[in-house]
Scaffold this motif. Structure first.
Motif, PDB file in Angstrom:
ATOM      1  N   LEU A 274       0.830  -1.208   0.000  1.00  0.00           N
ATOM      2  CA  LEU A 274       0.000   0.000   0.000  1.00  0.00           C
ATOM      3  C   LEU A 274       0.863   1.256   0.000  1.00  0.00           C
ATOM      4  O   LEU A 274       0.569   2.225  -0.705  1.00  0.00           O
ATOM      5  CB  LEU A 274      -0.913   0.011   1.227  1.00  0.00           C
ATOM      6  N   ILE A 275       1.918   1.248   0.801  1.00  0.00           N
ATOM      7  CA  ILE A 275       2.781   2.421   0.873  1.00  0.00           C
ATOM      8  C   ILE A 275       3.421   2.685  -0.480  1.00  0.00           C
ATOM      9  O   ILE A 275       3.568   3.829  -0.923  1.00  0.00           O
ATOM     10  CB  ILE A 275       3.847   2.229   1.968  1.00  0.00           C
ATOM     11  N   ASN A 276       3.793   1.593  -1.171  1.00  0.00           N
ATOM     12  CA  ASN A 276       4.351   1.758  -2.510  1.00  0.00           C
ATOM     13  C   ASN A 276       3.289   2.175  -3.521  1.00  0.00           C
ATOM     14  O   ASN A 276       3.482   3.095  -4.315  1.00  0.00           O
ATOM     15  CB  ASN A 276       5.000   0.447  -2.976  1.00  0.00           C
ATOM     16  N   GLY A 277       2.151   1.459  -3.508  1.00  0.00           N
ATOM     17  CA  GLY A 277       1.101   1.726  -4.486  1.00  0.00           C
ATOM     18  C   GLY A 277       0.378   3.035  -4.280  1.00  0.00           C
ATOM     19  O   GLY A 277      -0.239   3.564  -5.216  1.00  0.00           O
ATOM     20  N   ALA A 278       0.446   3.572  -3.067  1.00  0.00           N
ATOM     21  CA  ALA A 278      -0.252   4.825  -2.790  1.00  0.00           C
ATOM     22  C   ALA A 278       0.329   5.992  -3.574  1.00  0.00           C
ATOM     23  O   ALA A 278      -0.342   7.014  -3.746  1.00  0.00           O
ATOM     24  CB  ALA A 278      -0.200   5.135  -1.297  1.00  0.00           C
ATOM     25  N   VAL A 279       1.565   5.850  -4.058  1.00  0.00           N
ATOM     26  CA  VAL A 279       2.189   6.953  -4.799  1.00  0.00           C
ATOM     27  C   VAL A 279       1.355   7.321  -6.021  1.00  0.00           C
ATOM     28  O   VAL A 279       1.067   8.493  -6.273  1.00  0.00           O
ATOM     29  CB  VAL A 279       3.625   6.563  -5.215  1.00  0.00           C
ATOM     30  N   VAL A 280       0.923   6.319  -6.790  1.00  0.00           N
ATOM     31  CA  VAL A 280       0.132   6.575  -7.993  1.00  0.00           C
ATOM     32  C   VAL A 280      -1.262   7.071  -7.627  1.00  0.00           C
ATOM     33  O   VAL A 280      -1.768   8.045  -8.204  1.00  0.00           O
ATOM     34  CB  VAL A 280       0.044   5.304  -8.855  1.00  0.00           C
ATOM     35  N   VAL A 281      -1.899   6.409  -6.663  1.00  0.00           N
ATOM     36  CA  VAL A 281      -3.258   6.785  -6.275  1.00  0.00           C
ATOM     37  C   VAL A 281      -3.286   8.187  -5.677  1.00  0.00           C
ATOM     38  O   VAL A 281      -4.206   8.972  -5.944  1.00  0.00           O
ATOM     39  CB  VAL A 281      -3.828   5.754  -5.278  1.00  0.00           C
ATOM     40  N   GLU A 282      -2.276   8.525  -4.889  1.00  0.00           N
ATOM     41  CA  GLU A 282      -2.204   9.873  -4.322  1.00  0.00           C
ATOM     42  C   GLU A 282      -2.092  10.928  -5.427  1.00  0.00           C
ATOM     43  O   GLU A 282      -2.693  12.001  -5.320  1.00  0.00           O
ATOM     44  CB  GLU A 282      -0.992   9.975  -3.391  1.00  0.00           C
ATOM     45  N   SER A 283      -1.347  10.610  -6.454  1.00  0.00           N
ATOM     46  CA  SER A 283      -1.199  11.565  -7.556  1.00  0.00           C
ATOM     47  C   SER A 283      -2.518  11.763  -8.290  1.00  0.00           C
ATOM     48  O   SER A 283      -2.853  12.875  -8.697  1.00  0.00           O
ATOM     49  CB  SER A 283      -0.121  11.069  -8.527  1.00  0.00           C
ATOM     50  N   ILE A 284      -3.284  10.687  -8.453  1.00  0.00           N
ATOM     51  CA  ILE A 284      -4.570  10.783  -9.156  1.00  0.00           C
ATOM     52  C   ILE A 284      -5.559  11.620  -8.360  1.00  0.00           C
ATOM     53  O   ILE A 284      -6.276  12.463  -8.918  1.00  0.00           O
ATOM     54  CB  ILE A 284      -5.133   9.375  -9.423  1.00  0.00           C
ATOM     55  N   PHE A 285      -5.603  11.419  -7.045  1.00  0.00           N
ATOM     56  CA  PHE A 285      -6.591  12.103  -6.211  1.00  0.00           C
ATOM     57  C   PHE A 285      -6.049  13.382  -5.569  1.00  0.00           C
ATOM     58  O   PHE A 285      -6.758  14.009  -4.780  1.00  0.00           O
ATOM     59  CB  PHE A 285      -7.099  11.165  -5.112  1.00  0.00           C
ATOM     60  N   GLY A 286      -4.811  13.763  -5.874  1.00  0.00           N
ATOM     61  CA  GLY A 286      -4.247  14.964  -5.275  1.00  0.00           C
ATOM     62  C   GLY A 286      -4.071  14.853  -3.777  1.00  0.00           C
ATOM     63  O   GLY A 286      -4.158  15.857  -3.064  1.00  0.00           O
ATOM     64  N   TRP A 287      -3.825  13.642  -3.298  1.00  0.00           N
ATOM     65  CA  TRP A 287      -3.652  13.432  -1.855  1.00  0.00           C
ATOM     66  C   TRP A 287      -2.286  13.980  -1.422  1.00  0.00           C
ATOM     67  O   TRP A 287      -1.274  13.717  -2.065  1.00  0.00           O
ATOM     68  CB  TRP A 287      -3.748  11.942  -1.537  1.00  0.00           C
ATOM     69  N   PRO A 288      -2.223  14.743  -0.328  1.00  0.00           N
ATOM     70  CA  PRO A 288      -0.968  15.414   0.044  1.00  0.00           C
ATOM     71  C   PRO A 288       0.023  14.484   0.748  1.00  0.00           C
ATOM     72  O   PRO A 288       0.549  14.808   1.812  1.00  0.00           O
ATOM     73  CB  PRO A 288      -1.453  16.527   0.983  1.00  0.00           C
ATOM     74  N   GLY A 289       0.277  13.316   0.169  1.00  0.00           N
ATOM     75  CA  GLY A 289       1.206  12.366   0.754  1.00  0.00           C
ATOM     76  C   GLY A 289       2.559  12.411   0.062  1.00  0.00           C
ATOM     77  O   GLY A 289       2.881  13.335  -0.680  1.00  0.00           O
ATOM     78  N   ILE A 290       3.346  11.359   0.295  1.00  0.00           N
ATOM     79  CA  ILE A 290       4.701  11.315  -0.236  1.00  0.00           C
ATOM     80  C   ILE A 290       4.699  11.179  -1.759  1.00  0.00           C
ATOM     81  O   ILE A 290       5.690  11.496  -2.413  1.00  0.00           O
ATOM     82  CB  ILE A 290       5.478  10.141   0.413  1.00  0.00           C
ATOM     83  N   GLY A 291       3.585  10.711  -2.318  1.00  0.00           N
ATOM     84  CA  GLY A 291       3.519  10.513  -3.762  1.00  0.00           C
ATOM     85  C   GLY A 291       3.663  11.808  -4.543  1.00  0.00           C
ATOM     86  O   GLY A 291       4.317  11.845  -5.587  1.00  0.00           O
TER      87      GLY A 291
END
Length: 329
Positions: free
Chosen positions: A241-258
């Motif tokens: 999840l921590i790895n895959g969240a990079v792409v999903v965060e970019s799609i949803f504009g999530w303010p995470g490490i992605g």
């Protein structure tokens, strides 16, 4: 246990160095940063001054050595884009990724336990077939496709949910639902398989002969003994999840490490990219240690012991056992 922990830390040193080395080299293959940070009509002297100011005039091996020395001193360099310390930018964004991963895994575990337990009560029954179909489908669908489909249906077509944002409960729904599908699918099958095995044990039959109800048997006896394989897989899924969240965060504009990671790739901000990858790798390493220790606490058979038995098992015993569990399920 402490001996095992020390050995696992030493074992992880080389992979961490390899990650830092690989990112350092690959980042520089993206191109010359001066093409982005200097005007189009920049002279050769301006480009040379830019390279000297940022250390790019040095040979690659010298740049790499300076970077490793800086990391040992907790100095990850400064962002080319903002001038801020790269570590601060990465650390500021990383908690949002951890929050997203934690909420996703908690919900995924709860749903998977319910579905897996329900399916295990009557193997090959209607419930089992429904859960198996759902879990296989959920585990096979790519996250980015689910994210785009979710935005199109629930944000654009129906207008129920926001496509991005940082405040309010609604902004969590699409990212969490997207990231949760695969863990639920995989965990439901693991829980189902473990529960079927446990429910067939003699002590379960004894409990039933004494009049224990189905819910009591499942909650008090079966779930605890079926928890070890599920915990192992849940830990590995959390790492994913921590790895895959990079792409999903970019799609949803999530303010995470992605976001800083993707931005630093596009803007050739080497220091921020290296800091983000290293911090993510350290978090994954720590999580793997916690998974192995938790598995050892749940299953006494795989706990490291002292003496000749410990020497026969070797430092990678828990990891080998975890790999065997993942293979069997």
């Amino acid at each position: 246990m402490w001996t095992y922990l020390r050995k696992r830390i030493l074992q992880s040193a080389l992979p961490l160095i390899a990650v830092v080395l690989g990112v350092f080299v690959l980042a520089r293959l993206t191109g010359d940063p001066s093409q982005l940070y200097l005007p189009l009509n920049a002279t050769d002297q301006m480009r040379e001054d830019f390279a000297i100011r940022n250390g790019f005039d040095q040979p690659l091996w010298k740049q790499m050595g300076d970077y490793f020395l800086g990391v040992l001193q907790l100095d990850f360099g400064q962002s080319l884009r903002t001038g801020e310390p790269a570590a601060e930018m990465a650390l500021r964004a990383f908690p949002a990724t951890l929050q997203l991963a934690a909420v996703t895994m908690v919900l995924a575990i709860v749903i998977a336990v319910v579905l897996g337990s329900w399916a295990s009560l009557k193997p090959n029954g209607i419930a089992d077939r429904i859960v198996s179909f759902f879990s296989m489908t959920a585990a096979s669908v790519p996250d980015f496709w689910v994210a785009i489909l979710g935005i199109w249906i629930f944000a654009i077509t129906l207008g129920w949910l926001p496509t991005s944002g940082t405040s309010g409960a609604l902004v969590w729904i699409l990212p969490v639902a997207t990231l949760m599908l695969r863990p639920v699918g995989v965990l439901a099958q693991v829980v189902r398989g473990s529960m079927v095995t446990v429910l067939g044990q003699p002590y379960i039959q004894v409990a039933r002969s004494r009049g224990a109800g189905q819910m009591h048997i499942v909650s008090k006896h079966a779930l605890r003994n079926a928890a070890a394989p599920a915990l192992t897989v849940a830990g590995d899924l959390t790492v994913g999840l921590i790895n895959g969240a990079v792409v999903v965060e970019s799609i949803f504009g999530w303010p995470g490490i992605g976001k800083p990671m993707i931005d630093s790739i596009l803007q050739r901000d080497f220091a921020v990219l290296q800091a983000a990858v290293l911090i993510t790798a350290l978090a994954i390493f720590a999580l793997n240690i916690i998974i192995d220790l938790g598995y050892a606490l749940l299953d006494p058979r795989v706990r490291p012991t002292s003496g000749s038995r410990a020497r026969r098992r070797g430092p990678g015993a828990l990891s080998d056992t975890k790999a065997e569990v993942l293979t069997n399920v």
